[in-house]
Motif scaffolding. Sequence first.
Motif, PDB file in Angstrom:
ATOM      1  N   ALA A  46       2.171   7.106   5.500  1.00 29.65           N
ATOM      2  CA  ALA A  46       2.762   5.816   5.723  1.00 29.65           C
ATOM      3  C   ALA A  46       2.040   4.549   4.941  1.00 29.65           C
ATOM      4  O   ALA A  46       2.487   3.687   4.353  1.00 29.65           O
ATOM      5  N   GLY A  47       0.678   4.742   4.853  1.00 30.67           N
ATOM      6  CA  GLY A  47      -0.288   3.608   4.357  1.00 30.67           C
ATOM      7  C   GLY A  47      -0.127   3.656   2.767  1.00 30.67           C
ATOM      8  O   GLY A  47      -0.297   2.730   2.055  1.00 30.67           O
ATOM      9  N   THR A  48       0.534   4.800   2.448  1.00 33.43           N
ATOM     10  CA  THR A  48       0.663   5.124   0.819  1.00 33.43           C
ATOM     11  C   THR A  48       2.116   4.304   0.631  1.00 33.43           C
ATOM     12  O   THR A  48       2.468   3.486  -0.406  1.00 33.43           O
ATOM     13  N   TYR A  50       4.268   2.085   2.269  1.00 34.45           N
ATOM     14  CA  TYR A  50       4.689   0.803   2.635  1.00 34.45           C
ATOM     15  C   TYR A  50       4.222  -0.233   1.328  1.00 34.45           C
ATOM     16  O   TYR A  50       5.006  -1.201   0.953  1.00 34.45           O
ATOM     17  N   PRO A  51       3.018  -0.035   1.052  1.00 36.31           N
ATOM     18  CA  PRO A  51       2.733  -1.003  -0.101  1.00 36.31           C
ATOM     19  C   PRO A  51       3.453  -0.785  -1.528  1.00 36.31           C
ATOM     20  O   PRO A  51       3.934  -1.728  -1.976  1.00 36.31           O
ATOM     21  N   LEU A  53       6.686   0.126  -1.500  1.00 37.80           N
ATOM     22  CA  LEU A  53       7.799  -0.346  -1.130  1.00 37.80           C
ATOM     23  C   LEU A  53       7.911  -2.004  -1.382  1.00 37.80           C
ATOM     24  O   LEU A  53       8.823  -2.627  -1.988  1.00 37.80           O
ATOM     25  N   HIS A  54       6.635  -2.480  -0.821  1.00 42.25           N
ATOM     26  CA  HIS A  54       6.714  -4.053  -1.043  1.00 42.25           C
ATOM     27  C   HIS A  54       6.478  -4.349  -2.274  1.00 42.25           C
ATOM     28  O   HIS A  54       6.790  -5.351  -2.920  1.00 42.25           O
ATOM     29  N   LYS A  55       5.660  -3.480  -3.428  1.00 41.62           N
ATOM     30  CA  LYS A  55       5.636  -3.968  -4.771  1.00 41.62           C
ATOM     31  C   LYS A  55       6.976  -3.731  -5.419  1.00 41.62           C
ATOM     32  O   LYS A  55       7.131  -4.682  -6.289  1.00 41.62           O
TER      33      LYS A  55
ATOM     34  N   HIS B  34       8.070   1.141  12.429  1.00 40.47           N
ATOM     35  CA  HIS B  34       7.690   2.547  11.942  1.00 40.47           C
ATOM     36  C   HIS B  34       6.857   3.233  13.056  1.00 40.47           C
ATOM     37  O   HIS B  34       7.070   4.330  13.488  1.00 40.47           O
ATOM     38  N   ASP B  59      -1.846   7.898  10.253  1.00 39.84           N
ATOM     39  CA  ASP B  59      -1.173   7.780   8.841  1.00 39.84           C
ATOM     40  C   ASP B  59      -0.938   6.590   8.119  1.00 39.84           C
ATOM     41  O   ASP B  59      -0.767   6.443   6.808  1.00 39.84           O
ATOM     42  N   PHE B  60      -1.514   5.410   8.744  1.00 38.72           N
ATOM     43  CA  PHE B  60      -1.624   4.525   7.946  1.00 38.72           C
ATOM     44  C   PHE B  60      -2.926   4.210   7.448  1.00 38.72           C
ATOM     45  O   PHE B  60      -3.284   3.347   6.284  1.00 38.72           O
ATOM     46  N   GLY B  61      -3.876   4.783   8.285  1.00 35.74           N
ATOM     47  CA  GLY B  61      -5.196   4.717   7.760  1.00 35.74           C
ATOM     48  C   GLY B  61      -5.984   3.354   8.150  1.00 35.74           C
ATOM     49  O   GLY B  61      -5.646   2.484   9.123  1.00 35.74           O
ATOM     50  N   LEU B  66      -5.734  -0.858   3.802  1.00 35.27           N
ATOM     51  CA  LEU B  66      -4.157  -0.918   3.737  1.00 35.27           C
ATOM     52  C   LEU B  66      -3.768  -2.370   3.303  1.00 35.27           C
ATOM     53  O   LEU B  66      -2.876  -2.607   2.388  1.00 35.27           O
ATOM     54  N   ARG B  69      -4.521  -2.723  -0.167  1.00 34.88           N
ATOM     55  CA  ARG B  69      -3.437  -2.113  -1.043  1.00 34.88           C
ATOM     56  C   ARG B  69      -2.269  -2.778  -1.068  1.00 34.88           C
ATOM     57  O   ARG B  69      -1.528  -2.872  -1.942  1.00 34.88           O
ATOM     58  N   PHE B  70      -1.833  -3.482   0.001  1.00 38.38           N
ATOM     59  CA  PHE B  70      -0.583  -4.496   0.018  1.00 38.38           C
ATOM     60  C   PHE B  70      -1.088  -5.479  -0.842  1.00 38.38           C
ATOM     61  O   PHE B  70      -0.052  -6.312  -1.708  1.00 38.38           O
ATOM     62  N   VAL B  73      -1.341  -4.165  -5.232  1.00 36.30           N
ATOM     63  CA  VAL B  73      -0.102  -4.000  -5.857  1.00 36.30           C
ATOM     64  C   VAL B  73       0.241  -5.289  -6.542  1.00 36.30           C
ATOM     65  O   VAL B  73       0.770  -5.980  -5.743  1.00 36.30           O
TER      66      VAL B  73
END
Lengths: 116, 380
Positions: A46-48, A50-51, A53-55, B34, B59-61, B66, B69-70, B73
């Motif tokens: 999930a942590g891969t 969502y970022p 999707l946002h990008k 989620h 799963d989010f870490g 995180l 990463r947001f 990108v």
Amino acid sequence: MGFSRDLLRGSLDLVVLAELSCGERYGYQILSALRARSGGRIDLKAGTLYPILHKLERDGCVRSRWDESAGRDRKWYGLTEKGRGRLAENTREWLDYARCVRGMLGGEGAAVEGAV
Amino acid sequence: MSEREFEPYLNLLTRFLRLNAGQREEIRRELRAHLEEAIEDAIARGVPRDEAIREALDDFGDAAELAARFRSVGQQKRWIMKGTLAAACVSLAALGVNFLWPSAPPRVSAFSWQAGRAQAEPRGGEGRGSEASRGDRAAMGERDAGRRGETAEDARIRAALRETVQDVEFEEQPLSEVLSQLAAALKVNVHVRWDSLEELGVARDTLVSVHLRQVSVERVLRLVLEGLAERVDYEVDEGILVVASRERIRREMVTRVYDVRDLIGSGGGAERQVRGVPGGTRDAIRADFQRFALARVAWVQSNDADAAMVPQSVEEDDAGDGLLELIYAVVEPDEWEVNGGRGQARIYQGTLAVRQTATVQRRLEEFLRDLRAARVGTGR
């Protein structure tokens, strides 16, 4: 067995866009769908996702909407025209790349393929 | 099902997201949805609740990663710099006096700032500027300096800059002379970026005129600099007062060391209570907190009001890594080498050594201060 992270890294956007081309999806659903369609070999965290999707949304390739029906708060994503274009372009590039690598593998590649 | 179990994680994540309030809330809402669905599905499959929560969070870490990463990108680079470098240099020219100049005797005819006087009356009043109080201030300055990452010499220079001068007057004095006087009066090494100055048309013999009373040295410095060209600035680094353009200073990398033993390492100190948190989530959140080196954490063993508190120490190495990751994710992320910038940071035995621009160092300093202030019930 799942594909290695290194292999997946270059094609994450591609597989997400490809999944969305089948219709609107929300995040959790995308993860399940990818797992299902790849026989468990594409197992994103999930942590891969969502970022990514946002990008994609920031890039204008997908748009989102909230939906609170069905008793759940869900953010649905769908492809935009630009997203379809990006998907087509990325797909072409990726297939081109795969062909190129396969060509370089020569005898080895053929032997492995034959065995499959 | 109660949402409270993963709210702390979402709180942490939100805190690290460098987006506007609306965007942060939107992400929080989406991830919460989620998590709820993932946890429900797991429980329906027969997974015990605590484990389901922990897996969903895993799963989010790492929350900081995180959040990074947001950020990473699609972020655009902010740095401009190059175009404005020329403008910056001019400012420097105005103020810089090469510290290698021998301390020239004051030219009595041209100005009335007497170096001797400035030293004897540091607070601008008769007898009020005693050596003793100066020593106290220096000592305090040193202790704070260690925490701020500066050397004792830097702290002394800053303190000297804050001193008040009775009367300062320069009448058509060459810049180099003015700065030389300054250096001598403060007993400070002053270094000028001459190349930057020359580009701006300011030279050693550019004339300065100023007449001020009862102002701090710092103010005099600023006024003289600004009077010559826009955007002049100065910076105190490694025992030297450097005069340069703002852009030039912003660009320069300086090395600072910070004492962060109180933020990492085990034993005593801060404890934080987390009430009503079941075991599985405790582990998940604890793993997060450990990585972020947010001090020692106390966990409530059960939901009883008078439950025992268990102090949790943090391995120094892990905590050190946690602190670094926290810094990379929260303090000007783009400026670190790990994120493609130029800055470096290392932790060695409770000391954080950082090579960064002065601006980022200041942000880091503020951040460390916030981190210390955020700890609850420290008893320190």
